[in-house]
Design an enzyme around this catalytic site. Structure first.
Site, PDB file in Angstrom:
ATOM      1  N   GLU A 125      13.077  39.126  80.979  1.00 12.65           N
ATOM      2  CA  GLU A 125      14.520  38.928  81.070  1.00 12.65           C
ATOM      3  C   GLU A 125      15.240  40.266  80.955  1.00 12.65           C
ATOM      4  O   GLU A 125      14.639  41.273  80.582  1.00 12.65           O
ATOM      5  CB  GLU A 125      15.025  37.945  80.009  1.00 12.65           C
ATOM      6  CG  GLU A 125      14.590  38.229  78.603  1.00 12.65           C
ATOM      7  CD  GLU A 125      14.800  37.008  77.694  1.00 12.65           C
ATOM      8  OE1 GLU A 125      15.706  37.088  76.868  1.00 12.65           O
ATOM      9  OE2 GLU A 125      14.080  36.000  77.811  1.00 12.65           O
TER      10      GLU A 125
ATOM     11  N   ARG B 162      13.897  48.250  60.705  1.00 20.79           N
ATOM     12  CA  ARG B 162      15.138  47.564  60.324  1.00 20.79           C
ATOM     13  C   ARG B 162      15.063  47.209  58.845  1.00 20.79           C
ATOM     14  O   ARG B 162      14.099  46.590  58.401  1.00 20.79           O
ATOM     15  CB  ARG B 162      15.304  46.288  61.148  1.00 20.79           C
ATOM     16  CG  ARG B 162      15.387  46.551  62.633  1.00 20.79           C
ATOM     17  CD  ARG B 162      15.688  45.274  63.394  1.00 20.79           C
ATOM     18  NE  ARG B 162      15.610  45.498  64.829  1.00 20.79           N
ATOM     19  CZ  ARG B 162      16.088  44.648  65.732  1.00 20.79           C
ATOM     20  NH1 ARG B 162      16.674  43.521  65.335  1.00 20.79           N
ATOM     21  NH2 ARG B 162      15.994  44.909  67.018  1.00 20.79           N
TER      22      ARG B 162
ATOM     23  N   GLU C 252      13.114  43.472  79.770  1.00 25.36           N
ATOM     24  CA  GLU C 252      11.998  43.099  78.888  1.00 25.36           C
ATOM     25  C   GLU C 252      10.786  42.686  79.706  1.00 25.36           C
ATOM     26  O   GLU C 252      10.914  41.930  80.672  1.00 25.36           O
ATOM     27  CB  GLU C 252      12.383  41.895  78.025  1.00 25.36           C
ATOM     28  CG  GLU C 252      13.468  42.156  77.025  1.00 25.36           C
ATOM     29  CD  GLU C 252      13.655  40.967  76.070  1.00 25.36           C
ATOM     30  OE1 GLU C 252      14.443  41.107  75.152  1.00 25.36           O
ATOM     31  OE2 GLU C 252      13.006  39.910  76.270  1.00 25.36           O
TER      32      GLU C 252
ATOM     33  N   LYS D 116      12.910  41.448  65.602  1.00 27.44           N
ATOM     34  CA  LYS D 116      12.123  42.678  65.649  1.00 27.44           C
ATOM     35  C   LYS D 116      12.164  43.366  64.287  1.00 27.44           C
ATOM     36  O   LYS D 116      13.191  43.343  63.603  1.00 27.44           O
ATOM     37  CB  LYS D 116      12.683  43.617  66.724  1.00 27.44           C
ATOM     38  CG  LYS D 116      12.465  43.084  68.133  1.00 27.44           C
ATOM     39  CD  LYS D 116      13.258  43.855  69.163  1.00 27.44           C
ATOM     40  CE  LYS D 116      13.147  43.166  70.527  1.00 27.44           C
ATOM     41  NZ  LYS D 116      14.187  43.653  71.466  1.00 27.44           N
TER      42      LYS D 116
ATOM     43  N   LYS E  60      18.032  32.490  82.962  1.00 27.97           N
ATOM     44  CA  LYS E  60      16.723  33.142  83.102  1.00 27.97           C
ATOM     45  C   LYS E  60      15.943  32.614  84.306  1.00 27.97           C
ATOM     46  O   LYS E  60      15.185  33.350  84.934  1.00 27.97           O
ATOM     47  CB  LYS E  60      15.877  32.955  81.842  1.00 27.97           C
ATOM     48  CG  LYS E  60      16.599  33.183  80.528  1.00 27.97           C
ATOM     49  CD  LYS E  60      17.029  34.609  80.318  1.00 27.97           C
ATOM     50  CE  LYS E  60      17.935  34.709  79.087  1.00 27.97           C
ATOM     51  NZ  LYS E  60      18.571  36.002  78.919  1.00 27.97           N
TER      52      LYS E  60
ATOM     53  N   ARG F 234      23.320  44.255  77.149  1.00 26.95           N
ATOM     54  CA  ARG F 234      24.084  44.828  76.030  1.00 26.95           C
ATOM     55  C   ARG F 234      23.406  46.115  75.559  1.00 26.95           C
ATOM     56  O   ARG F 234      22.279  46.402  75.950  1.00 26.95           O
ATOM     57  CB  ARG F 234      24.080  43.838  74.864  1.00 26.95           C
ATOM     58  CG  ARG F 234      22.641  43.540  74.396  1.00 26.95           C
ATOM     59  CD  ARG F 234      22.561  42.705  73.138  1.00 26.95           C
ATOM     60  NE  ARG F 234      21.184  42.648  72.648  1.00 26.95           N
ATOM     61  CZ  ARG F 234      20.251  41.807  73.063  1.00 26.95           C
ATOM     62  NH1 ARG F 234      20.525  40.907  73.997  1.00 26.95           N
ATOM     63  NH2 ARG F 234      19.030  41.846  72.567  1.00 26.95           N
TER      64      ARG F 234
HETATM   65  C1  MV4 Z   1       6.632  33.990  76.699  1.00 27.45           C
HETATM   66  C2  MV4 Z   1       5.498  34.235  75.898  1.00 27.45           C
HETATM   67  C3  MV4 Z   1       4.265  33.961  76.436  1.00 27.45           C
HETATM   68  N1  MV4 Z   1       4.158  33.450  77.684  1.00 27.45           N
HETATM   69  N2  MV4 Z   1       6.475  33.494  77.931  1.00 27.45           N
HETATM   70  C4  MV4 Z   1       9.902  34.980  73.340  1.00 27.45           C
HETATM   71  C5  MV4 Z   1      11.385  35.049  73.453  1.00 27.45           C
HETATM   72  C6  MV4 Z   1      11.726  34.868  74.880  1.00 27.45           C
HETATM   73  N3  MV4 Z   1      12.476  35.973  75.331  1.00 27.45           N
HETATM   74  C7  MV4 Z   1      10.445  34.716  75.607  1.00 27.45           C
HETATM   75  N4  MV4 Z   1       9.383  34.820  74.648  1.00 27.45           N
HETATM   76  C8  MV4 Z   1       8.084  34.672  75.006  1.00 27.45           C
HETATM   77  N5  MV4 Z   1       7.871  34.216  76.263  1.00 27.45           N
HETATM   78  C9  MV4 Z   1       5.271  33.222  78.395  1.00 27.45           C
HETATM   79  N6  MV4 Z   1       5.142  32.688  79.626  1.00 27.45           N
HETATM   80  C10 MV4 Z   1       5.695  34.731  74.605  1.00 27.45           C
HETATM   81  C11 MV4 Z   1       6.989  34.931  74.149  1.00 27.45           C
HETATM   82  C12 MV4 Z   1       7.088  35.387  72.793  1.00 27.45           C
HETATM   83  C13 MV4 Z   1       7.495  36.675  72.474  1.00 27.45           C
HETATM   84  C14 MV4 Z   1       7.885  37.580  73.431  1.00 27.45           C
HETATM   85  C15 MV4 Z   1       8.311  38.850  73.093  1.00 27.45           C
HETATM   86  C16 MV4 Z   1       8.314  39.231  71.758  1.00 27.45           C
HETATM   87  C17 MV4 Z   1       7.933  38.354  70.801  1.00 27.45           C
HETATM   88  C18 MV4 Z   1       7.518  37.065  71.135  1.00 27.45           C
HETATM   89  C19 MV4 Z   1       7.133  36.204  70.125  1.00 27.45           C
HETATM   90  C20 MV4 Z   1       6.741  34.937  70.449  1.00 27.45           C
HETATM   91  C21 MV4 Z   1       6.714  34.528  71.771  1.00 27.45           C
END
Ligand code: MV4
Length: 447
Positions: free
Chosen positions: A288, A338, A275, A237, A116, A292
């Site tokens: 990211e 889901r 995303e 989700k 990432k 898939r």
């Molecule tokens: C974050 C964020 C807030 N600020 N990055 C969650 C999984 C991973 N893919 C990255 N994630 C997050 N990154 C920053 N700088 C909040 C999340 C996050 C989140 C993101 C998407 C969907 C649900 C989430 C639940 C908690 C935290």
């Protein structure tokens, strides 16, 4: 053209892939563990090979056994589905070396998206907006703190190889930084065998918006609109919908264009998802890329009419995309929930066991992707998702009411499920009014 596909997965997604292959005149080979001999995917495929004992490490994650099953059956391609080996760059590379078509992007693209921190650098160079903070990796708390000061507190500390919430910690101020960094780093080392971290500004109360991409081997890249996946709990989700009506159309168009730019920046190929986090003020950031097919792909199929699995197979076969961007029309609204074998009254703990009776809803605009039937034993070894219920209607509120109606009809007895919990979410005032962000579940659970 691909003639015979081995499906390296189980459950509803394996069934979904078998159906797509059969419609295309492609032979199918299912693999199953000893616990899945009676599973629906094992019964529906043209051939089924039992590849090992119940634990995933001995079956669905066992590269050697899956490759042997492919060779033995004479399959010329593998569809990995989601989870399991779907984003394992090493597995994709072995397929490439064995002349097996991996239905997905190249092993290099999977590896590049899997890191990432590196992916973030690529996106910065390509001019795709990313979360404020450096994309440089840090291996010590002291180096991390330097990056945190650039990003600005509060910060999110993330594992370079992370994703899905593992190896991730928030630090609200400098004095808690070192502890948060070391905790996240230890988790990263244990989960990914790599302890490179990066640090970003922490984005408060965002929506999770993702864009479906299709890209062929000739550099043609299109998007199929955005999905709002904000309703989630512990990075699982629960409800997904498309389009995201609660964001202005011009903002959504910018996010979709950023996703296409991101896919082009990595010369992406096959189906993928970009995303984004979207702040309440409309600022959005690439987070990211998932390399898939995703669980929630049916809602995109509902509003575009495109069969995403079919497109994946065509792209992997070397065919050019038949759709141009202007051919893609987003029509109406779709919602998916889901249905999991879990107990909402006891911290959503998984509830495997024997299904006694099943009644699944139907009717106009109702789709069920499932692999359950009465009498099936749900093994404790795998994911607890039993089924996906998705609906389509001309407007969001009509789709929501259709989902409410459909959920009201579902009967699954013998095991505990989250059906009633999903009904409570779908009928929650904030959901009805489109007021969802990634903190929605926490907010309503606190009451
Ligand atoms: C974050 C964020 C807030 N600020 N990055 C969650 C999984 C991973 N893919 C990255 N994630 C997050 N990154 C920053 N700088 C909040 C999340 C996050 C989140 C993101 C998407 C969907 C649900 C989430 C639940 C908690 C935290």
């Amino acid at each position: 053209m691909i003639k015979k596909v081995l499906i390296a997965n189980r459950g509803e997604i394996a069934v979904r892939i078998i159906r797509a292959c059969r419609e295309m005149g492609i032979m199918t080979v299912a693999v199953c563990s000893e616990a899945d001999r009676n599973a629906l995917h094992s019964q529906l495929a043209d051939e089924t090979i039992c590849i090992g004992p119940a634990p995933s490490s001995e079956s669905y994650l066992n590269v050697g056994r899956i490759i042997s099953a492919t060779m033995t059956s004479g399959a010329d391609a593998i569809h990995p589905g989601f989870g399991f080996l779907s984003e394992d760059a090493e597995f994709a590379k072995i397929c490439e070396k064995c002349n097996i078509t991996f239905i997905g992007p190249t092993s290099e693209m999977i590896a590049a998206s899997g890191n990432k921190a590196n992916a973030k650098k690529t996106m910065i160079e390509a001019g795709v907006p990313v979360i404020p903070g450096s994309a440089e990796a840090a291996n010590t708390p002291a180096d991390g703190l330097k990056l945190a000061k650039i990003a600005g507190f509060p910060v999110m500390i993330k594992a370079a190889l992370g994703g899905g919430g593992k190896g991730m910690r928030v630090a609200r101020s400098e004095d808690v930084f070192e502890k948060a960094f070391l905790t996240a780093q230890a988790e990263a080392k244990a989960s990914f065998g790599d302890d490179s971290m990066y640090v970003e500004h922490y984005v408060e109360h965002p929506k999770h918006i993702e864009v479906q991409i299709l890209a062929d081997k000739f550099g043609n890249v299109i998007h199929l609109g955005e999905r709002d996946c904000s309703v989630q709990r512990n990075h699982q989700k629960l409800i997904e919908e498309t389009p995201c009506d609660s964001l202005p159309e011009d903002l959504r168009e910018k996010i979709r264009e950023a996703a296409v730019k991101a896919a082009k920046a990595v010369s992406y190929e096959n189906a993928g998802t970009c995303e984004f986090l979207v702040e309440p003020d409309g600022k959005f950031y690439f987070m990211e890329m998932n390399t898939r097919i995703q669980v929630e792909h049916p809602i995109t199929e509902w509003v575009t009419g495109v069969d995403l699995i079919r497109e994946q197979i065509k792209i992997a076969s070397g065919l050019p995309l038949e759709y141009k961007q202007e051919d893609i029309r987003i029509s109406g609204h779709s919602i998916e929930v889901r249905i999991n074998a879990e107990d909402p009254e006891h911290k959503f703990r998984p509830c495997p066991g024997k299904i006694e009776t099943v009644y699944l809803p139907g009717g106009k605009g109702v789709r069920v992707d499932s692999a359950v039937y009465a009498g099936l034993e749900i093994p404790p070894y795998y994911d607890s998702m039993l089924a996906k219920l998705s609906v389509w209607a001309p407007t969001r509120e009509e789709a929501r009411r259709k989902m409410q109606t459909a959920l009201g009809e579902v009967i699954i007895t013998g095991i505990k499920t989250n059906i009633d919990y999903q009904y409570s979410l779908i009928t929650h005032k904030d959901f009805i009014e489109g007021r969802t962000d990634i903190d929605f579940i926490d907010r309503i659970s606190r009451g």
